[in-house]
Write a protein that holds these residues in place. Structure first.
Motif, PDB file in Angstrom:
ATOM      1  N   LYS A  84       0.761  -1.198  -0.038  1.00 39.31           N
ATOM      2  CA  LYS A  84       0.063  -0.048   0.051  1.00 39.31           C
ATOM      3  C   LYS A  84       0.800   1.312   0.017  1.00 39.31           C
ATOM      4  CE  LYS A  84      -3.980   2.134   1.687  1.00 39.31           C
ATOM      5  NZ  LYS A  84      -5.534   1.810   2.863  1.00 39.31           N
ATOM      6  N   GLN A  85       2.025   1.014   0.807  1.00 31.75           N
ATOM      7  CA  GLN A  85       2.832   2.283   0.981  1.00 31.75           C
ATOM      8  C   GLN A  85       3.512   2.465  -0.685  1.00 31.75           C
ATOM      9  OE1 GLN A  85       3.677   4.366   3.886  1.00 31.75           O
ATOM     10  NE2 GLN A  85       4.569   5.709   1.920  1.00 31.75           N
ATOM     11  N   ALA A  86       3.824   1.559  -1.185  1.00 31.12           N
ATOM     12  CA  ALA A  86       4.253   1.575  -2.481  1.00 31.12           C
ATOM     13  C   ALA A  86       3.561   2.023  -3.515  1.00 31.12           C
ATOM     14  CB  ALA A  86       4.915   0.154  -2.898  1.00 31.12           C
ATOM     15  N   ALA A  87       2.571   1.675  -3.635  1.00 32.78           N
ATOM     16  CA  ALA A  87       1.382   1.999  -4.498  1.00 32.78           C
ATOM     17  C   ALA A  87       1.122   3.505  -4.532  1.00 32.78           C
ATOM     18  CB  ALA A  87      -0.070   1.409  -4.374  1.00 32.78           C
ATOM     19  N   SER A  88       1.263   4.229  -3.199  1.00 38.20           N
ATOM     20  CA  SER A  88       1.261   5.538  -3.331  1.00 38.20           C
ATOM     21  C   SER A  88       2.150   6.509  -3.914  1.00 38.20           C
ATOM     22  CB  SER A  88       1.082   6.191  -1.784  1.00 38.20           C
ATOM     23  OG  SER A  88       2.396   5.892  -1.149  1.00 38.20           O
ATOM     24  N   LEU A  89       3.225   5.566  -4.353  1.00 40.73           N
ATOM     25  CA  LEU A  89       4.338   6.341  -5.057  1.00 40.73           C
ATOM     26  C   LEU A  89       3.955   6.336  -6.509  1.00 40.73           C
ATOM     27  CD1 LEU A  89       7.589   4.695  -3.506  1.00 40.73           C
ATOM     28  CD2 LEU A  89       6.515   6.888  -2.561  1.00 40.73           C
ATOM     29  N   ILE A  90       2.954   5.775  -7.022  1.00 35.82           N
ATOM     30  CA  ILE A  90       2.445   5.851  -8.322  1.00 35.82           C
ATOM     31  C   ILE A  90       1.580   6.943  -8.738  1.00 35.82           C
ATOM     32  CG2 ILE A  90       1.550   4.336 -10.223  1.00 35.82           C
ATOM     33  CD1 ILE A  90       2.257   1.892  -8.578  1.00 35.82           C
ATOM     34  N   MET A  91       1.989   7.635  -9.839  1.00 40.00           N
ATOM     35  CA  MET A  91       1.088   8.756 -10.431  1.00 40.00           C
ATOM     36  C   MET A  91       0.291   8.311 -11.519  1.00 40.00           C
ATOM     37  SD  MET A  91       2.027  11.167  -7.972  1.00 40.00           S
ATOM     38  CE  MET A  91       2.410   9.956  -6.848  1.00 40.00           C
ATOM     39  N   ASP A  92      -0.824   9.067 -11.526  1.00 45.45           N
ATOM     40  CA  ASP A  92      -1.661   8.987 -12.862  1.00 45.45           C
ATOM     41  C   ASP A  92      -0.752   9.041 -14.071  1.00 45.45           C
ATOM     42  OD1 ASP A  92      -3.789   8.898 -11.028  1.00 45.45           O
ATOM     43  OD2 ASP A  92      -4.377  10.816 -11.703  1.00 45.45           O
ATOM     44  N   GLY A  93      -0.822   8.048 -15.037  1.00 46.09           N
ATOM     45  CA  GLY A  93      -0.128   8.331 -16.097  1.00 46.09           C
ATOM     46  C   GLY A  93       1.189   7.485 -16.221  1.00 46.09           C
ATOM     47  N   ASP A  94       1.842   7.014 -15.048  1.00 42.02           N
ATOM     48  CA  ASP A  94       2.929   6.508 -14.876  1.00 42.02           C
ATOM     49  C   ASP A  94       2.862   5.048 -15.798  1.00 42.02           C
ATOM     50  OD1 ASP A  94       4.281   8.194 -13.351  1.00 42.02           O
ATOM     51  OD2 ASP A  94       4.043   7.129 -11.342  1.00 42.02           O
ATOM     52  N   TYR A  95       4.193   4.874 -16.153  1.00 42.22           N
ATOM     53  CA  TYR A  95       4.432   3.309 -17.132  1.00 42.22           C
ATOM     54  C   TYR A  95       5.339   2.784 -15.994  1.00 42.22           C
ATOM     55  CZ  TYR A  95       2.740   5.188 -21.571  1.00 42.22           C
ATOM     56  OH  TYR A  95       1.959   5.563 -22.499  1.00 42.22           O
ATOM     57  N   LEU A  96       4.870   1.576 -15.965  1.00 47.84           N
ATOM     58  CA  LEU A  96       5.659   0.752 -14.702  1.00 47.84           C
ATOM     59  C   LEU A  96       6.071  -0.707 -15.225  1.00 47.84           C
ATOM     60  CD1 LEU A  96       2.639   1.148 -12.421  1.00 47.84           C
ATOM     61  CD2 LEU A  96       4.511   2.578 -12.346  1.00 47.84           C
ATOM     62  N   PHE A  97       6.991  -1.249 -14.533  1.00 50.35           N
ATOM     63  CA  PHE A  97       7.490  -2.579 -14.772  1.00 50.35           C
ATOM     64  C   PHE A  97       7.227  -3.061 -13.262  1.00 50.35           C
ATOM     65  CE2 PHE A  97      10.046  -6.201 -13.804  1.00 50.35           C
ATOM     66  CZ  PHE A  97       9.824  -6.949 -14.828  1.00 50.35           C
ATOM     67  N   ALA A  98       6.547  -4.096 -13.201  1.00 52.05           N
ATOM     68  CA  ALA A  98       6.058  -5.144 -12.077  1.00 52.05           C
ATOM     69  C   ALA A  98       6.527  -6.430 -12.322  1.00 52.05           C
ATOM     70  CB  ALA A  98       4.609  -5.141 -11.764  1.00 52.05           C
ATOM     71  N   ASP A  99       7.564  -7.028 -11.271  1.00 55.21           N
ATOM     72  CA  ASP A  99       8.152  -8.285 -11.182  1.00 55.21           C
ATOM     73  C   ASP A  99       7.161  -9.037 -10.686  1.00 55.21           C
ATOM     74  OD1 ASP A  99       8.913  -8.268  -8.639  1.00 55.21           O
ATOM     75  OD2 ASP A  99      10.955  -8.526  -8.847  1.00 55.21           O
TER      76      ASP A  99
END
Length: 255
Positions: A84-99
């Motif tokens: 949940k803490q990590a999800a708060s670092l993600i902004m609208d429109g971010d492109y991500l990689f998740a392992d």
């Protein structure tokens, strides 16, 4: 105290102190030297300690590798909190990689931003993301690791070379003073490529991963930007974090 109970207590002592001598076993448990030596021999036979002259040490190399389902059940409250803490670092429109980390999966579970693009090699994480709106998913192709449920191999790595993301989220099975380690050598080339293709590399790891060393080195501290965890690590690791300017975020609360 029965021997099985004493062996558990000895291992708990080793978790905190890394080393226990025959004399310390005698003193702590009020047993003879012969009994203390038998305890050490028993733990060595079980593969839980390394026996030295008059003492026992914890092995520096962690060899147990639970499967994906077992990892999902381990330390789940902490993984939710960190996720949940990590999800708060993600902004609208971010492109991500998740392992394929089960803690990273929790971050994707709590994802609430909009219009994100997620590249992943984790089939369960991809399935989870299909339940969210306004998410575009790029599932890498290649070989399937059946036991751990991730995609790997040359094809997956070559696909990752064509992407660039804002943030790469990875878990870690072990964090020691020399960096991140993993038992999954098969996946390491892909994860390293995902790190190279990101503006920010974010590692998610609960406290049990610190001071653990796995078979294969994944990355050094100089390759990561942020660690999200549930408590401050041991001084030897904290020193490396500070030396390399890695941001340390301590997750708080219960989730």
């Amino acid at each position: 105290m029965f021997q099985d109970e004493r062996l558990i207590s000895i291992l708990q002592f080793l978790e905190k102190n890394q080393r226990i001598s025959v004399e310390e076993i005698c003193e702590h448990f009020d047993v003879s030297r012969d009994t203390a030596r038998r305890d050490i021999v028993k733990l060595e036979e079980q593969g839980k300690i390394i026996r030295t002259r008059g003492a026992a040490l914890l092995p520096s190399l962690s060899k147990e590798t639970p499967n994906y389902e077992e990892r999902m059940l381990s330390e789940m409250p902490l993984k939710r909190m960190i996720g949940k803490q990590a999800a708060s670092l993600i902004m609208d429109g971010d492109y991500l990689f998740a392992d394929n980390s089960t803690t990273v999966r929790q971050a994707m579970e709590y994802l609430s931003s909009k219009n994100n693009v997620v590249v992943t090699n984790a089939i369960d994480t991809a399935g989870l993301l299909t339940q969210k709106e306004n998410i575009r998913i790029h599932l890498l192709g290649g070989l399937m690791h059946n036991d751990q449920r991730f995609i790997y191999g040359a094809q997956a790595t070559q696909m990752m070379e064509k992407y660039h993301v804002d943030k790469t989220f990875i878990g870690s099975c072990g964090i020691s003073f020399d960096g991140l380690t993993t038992p999954f050598e098969e996946e390491s080339s892909l994860i390293n490529e995902a790190m190279r293709r990101a503006d920010q590399v974010i590692v998610l790891a609960d406290h049990s991963k610190f001071e653990k060393r796995r078979f294969f080195k994944l990355a050094g501290f100089e390759q990561i930007h942020t660690i999200v965890t549930d408590r401050e690590p041991e001084p030897t690791i904290m020193e490396k974090i500070l030396e390399h300017g890695v941001e340390l975020i301590i997750a708080r609360g219960e989730f």
